[in-house]
Design a protein around this motif. Sequence first.
Motif, mmCIF file in Angstrom:
data_model
loop_
_atom_site.group_PDB
_atom_site.id
_atom_site.type_symbol
_atom_site.label_atom_id
_atom_site.label_comp_id
_atom_site.label_asym_id
_atom_site.label_seq_id
_atom_site.Cartn_x
_atom_site.Cartn_y
_atom_site.Cartn_z
ATOM 1 N N ASN A 1 0.818 -1.218 0.000
ATOM 2 C CA ASN A 1 0.000 0.000 0.000
ATOM 3 C C ASN A 1 0.853 1.270 0.000
ATOM 4 O O ASN A 1 0.574 2.231 0.735
ATOM 5 C CB ASN A 1 -0.948 0.007 1.205
ATOM 6 N N GLY A 2 1.919 1.229 -0.790
ATOM 7 C CA GLY A 2 2.756 2.415 -0.958
ATOM 8 C C GLY A 2 3.797 2.635 0.109
ATOM 9 O O GLY A 2 4.590 3.575 0.020
ATOM 10 N N VAL A 3 3.833 1.786 1.124
ATOM 11 C CA VAL A 3 4.815 1.917 2.201
ATOM 12 C C VAL A 3 5.855 0.809 2.059
ATOM 13 O O VAL A 3 5.506 -0.354 1.854
ATOM 14 C CB VAL A 3 4.141 1.821 3.586
ATOM 15 N N THR A 4 7.127 1.165 2.164
ATOM 16 C CA THR A 4 8.206 0.198 2.026
ATOM 17 C C THR A 4 8.646 -0.296 3.399
ATOM 18 O O THR A 4 8.861 0.498 4.321
ATOM 19 C CB THR A 4 9.400 0.813 1.288
ATOM 20 N N TYR A 5 8.776 -1.603 3.517
ATOM 21 C CA TYR A 5 9.197 -2.239 4.764
ATOM 22 C C TYR A 5 10.514 -2.975 4.515
ATOM 23 O O TYR A 5 10.729 -3.550 3.448
ATOM 24 C CB TYR A 5 8.125 -3.220 5.252
ATOM 25 N N THR A 6 11.388 -2.968 5.523
ATOM 26 C CA THR A 6 12.716 -3.547 5.376
ATOM 27 C C THR A 6 12.999 -4.525 6.513
ATOM 28 O O THR A 6 12.692 -4.251 7.678
ATOM 29 C CB THR A 6 13.797 -2.451 5.386
ATOM 30 N N LEU A 7 13.583 -5.659 6.155
ATOM 31 C CA LEU A 7 14.026 -6.644 7.137
ATOM 32 C C LEU A 7 15.530 -6.824 6.959
ATOM 33 O O LEU A 7 15.986 -7.488 6.022
ATOM 34 C CB LEU A 7 13.297 -7.977 6.947
ATOM 35 N N ALA A 8 16.300 -6.213 7.835
ATOM 36 C CA ALA A 8 17.754 -6.291 7.783
ATOM 37 C C ALA A 8 18.236 -7.530 8.534
ATOM 38 O O ALA A 8 17.519 -8.066 9.381
ATOM 39 C CB ALA A 8 18.364 -5.030 8.397
ATOM 40 N N PRO A 9 19.458 -7.994 8.251
ATOM 41 C CA PRO A 9 19.965 -9.197 8.939
ATOM 42 C C PRO A 9 19.965 -9.083 10.455
ATOM 43 O O PRO A 9 19.790 -10.092 11.151
ATOM 44 C CB PRO A 9 21.389 -9.325 8.387
ATOM 45 N N ASP A 10 20.174 -7.868 10.974
ATOM 46 C CA ASP A 10 20.213 -7.701 12.432
ATOM 47 C C ASP A 10 18.867 -7.288 13.016
ATOM 48 O O ASP A 10 18.772 -6.898 14.180
ATOM 49 C CB ASP A 10 21.273 -6.664 12.819
ATOM 50 N N SER A 11 17.798 -7.394 12.236
ATOM 51 C CA SER A 11 16.493 -6.948 12.696
ATOM 52 C C SER A 11 15.958 -7.834 13.821
ATOM 53 O O SER A 11 16.075 -9.065 13.781
ATOM 54 C CB SER A 11 15.495 -6.958 11.533
ATOM 55 N N LYS A 12 15.340 -7.190 14.813
ATOM 56 C CA LYS A 12 14.678 -7.921 15.895
ATOM 57 C C LYS A 12 13.384 -8.575 15.404
ATOM 58 O O LYS A 12 12.795 -9.391 16.124
ATOM 59 C CB LYS A 12 14.391 -6.982 17.061
ATOM 60 N N ARG A 13 12.954 -8.231 14.211
ATOM 61 C CA ARG A 13 11.696 -8.773 13.695
ATOM 62 C C ARG A 13 11.835 -10.214 13.175
ATOM 63 O O ARG A 13 10.862 -10.798 12.719
ATOM 64 C CB ARG A 13 11.137 -7.844 12.619
ATOM 65 N N TYR A 14 13.047 -10.755 13.244
ATOM 66 C CA TYR A 14 13.196 -12.182 12.984
ATOM 67 C C TYR A 14 12.618 -13.005 14.135
ATOM 68 O O TYR A 14 12.527 -14.230 14.037
ATOM 69 C CB TYR A 14 14.668 -12.537 12.767
ATOM 70 N N VAL A 15 12.256 -12.338 15.213
ATOM 71 C CA VAL A 15 11.529 -12.968 16.315
ATOM 72 C C VAL A 15 10.123 -12.390 16.300
ATOM 73 O O VAL A 15 9.947 -11.185 16.478
ATOM 74 C CB VAL A 15 12.206 -12.677 17.671
ATOM 75 N N LEU A 16 9.128 -13.219 16.078
ATOM 76 C CA LEU A 16 7.768 -12.701 15.977
ATOM 77 C C LEU A 16 7.247 -12.276 17.351
ATOM 78 O O LEU A 16 7.577 -12.887 18.375
ATOM 79 C CB LEU A 16 6.841 -13.752 15.368
ATOM 80 N N PRO A 17 6.428 -11.223 17.388
ATOM 81 C CA PRO A 17 5.918 -10.723 18.673
ATOM 82 C C PRO A 17 4.876 -11.661 19.271
ATOM 83 O O PRO A 17 4.146 -12.344 18.560
ATOM 84 C CB PRO A 17 5.287 -9.380 18.295
#
Length: 465
Positions: free
Chosen positions: A433-449
Amino acid sequence: MKKVVKKIAILFCLVNLGMFTSSCEKFVEYQTQGSLVPKDVANYRYLLNNTSAYETGIILGDLASDDIALEDASQQTSLNFASYSYYKNTYTWQDDIFPLNTSYENDTDWNLMYARIFRTNTIIGELPSSTGTTSEKAKLRAEALVHRADAYLTLINQYAKPYSATSATDLGVPLLLTQTVSQQLDRANVETVYQQIISDLKQATPNLPLTQLYNTLPSKPSAYGLLSRTYLYMNNYALAEAYADSALALRSTLNNLAGMTDVTKHPKRISDPEILLSKIVTYGTSAYSPTAMRMSSDLVALFDANDQRYNFFTVPASRISSTYTGRYFYRELALGENRNIGPSVPEMMLIKAECQARTGQTAQAMNLVNTLRKNRVLATAFVPQEASSANDALVKVINERRREFCFRMLRWWDMRRLKNDPLFQKTITRTFNGVTYTLAPDSKRYVLPIAQYLIKLNPEIIPNP
């Protein structure tokens, strides 16, 4: 104490378990009823035969992985509806996948795994005082231990950091080992959870049969397969290979897709000789356009037109919607049943190949990859793959894992364990929807909330950052 009982009861009494809150009391008190004789060992056989309670697994990892790329505006618009919020939020790696006070504020993946753990703890706890032979009870306990181990392996690879040198202090998941509903849900550390998984599987193995009538029932190959998978995600390649060998010594049959002209002849999951233990995703992929899984361009690039996995289990976008583009995963529609995410013969082969590549056994690793590919690629086009080095062999093994297990949960788990390896490190971007999201190698988002709803009910659960 009463407050804690209520909290845990709510945790397990969910719509997705086929139960509403009004039936919680009956569920948490879990006693055999009706014509069954109380404390009879046969009751626990019936409980373990309840396939839906033990086979259904998770879905979120597939939505977070780089296998998927939802790029069509019409599909993105459809996924804005509240009923698909978890889908969109996972795909864009949001800090909160299940916002409070929404129609999807509870995490089905988490609840299904803990409901399975609750059931297995009940069986493990009650079996010793049941009537029946010692061998009967030992076998049933072993099956329950395998199911519990699989649930914890699933949870720890979704809601905790990947296994590493800091696992003794990293937050894992609540470790519940008894049937009581009065426990606090404090998170054990990652190391402790992994050691419990290993303990359960090693205790189970001696009392499991070599084969079972259906793939939904644990057997020795099931336990060996899960041990191999566990040690792989612990980066213990020697033991991962050893247990892969143990599984393959008992079960090594491959389905010959290369020689198959009609995919309807593919074995059904319940009796598929490749499957060591059948586990399935929460929601099966279908041709229903909003939730259809569009393959990412780099996943598509790994296949060619001679690969029967591509021909049988993927379709052009036009099969899904006239407004969609690209290629779509279609395995379940092709086979008429949900996809397996449990351990399998191909997984054991590729775990062994990876371990060999990591120890410089390049030729042996590629031999296993090519043995699998002979059963996947049309004979007229098959050319054995070669590797110029151990690193090259490792890359080819991981690519083969991605082809073989696309949209079967293992890719997300692989991304987590490989994210810091220079051979596989990358930054992933996607636009929604027009917004760019990034997942970097050191991202904490590799662990799901962990869902805020669960934390609200159980404030002792420390949330993931």
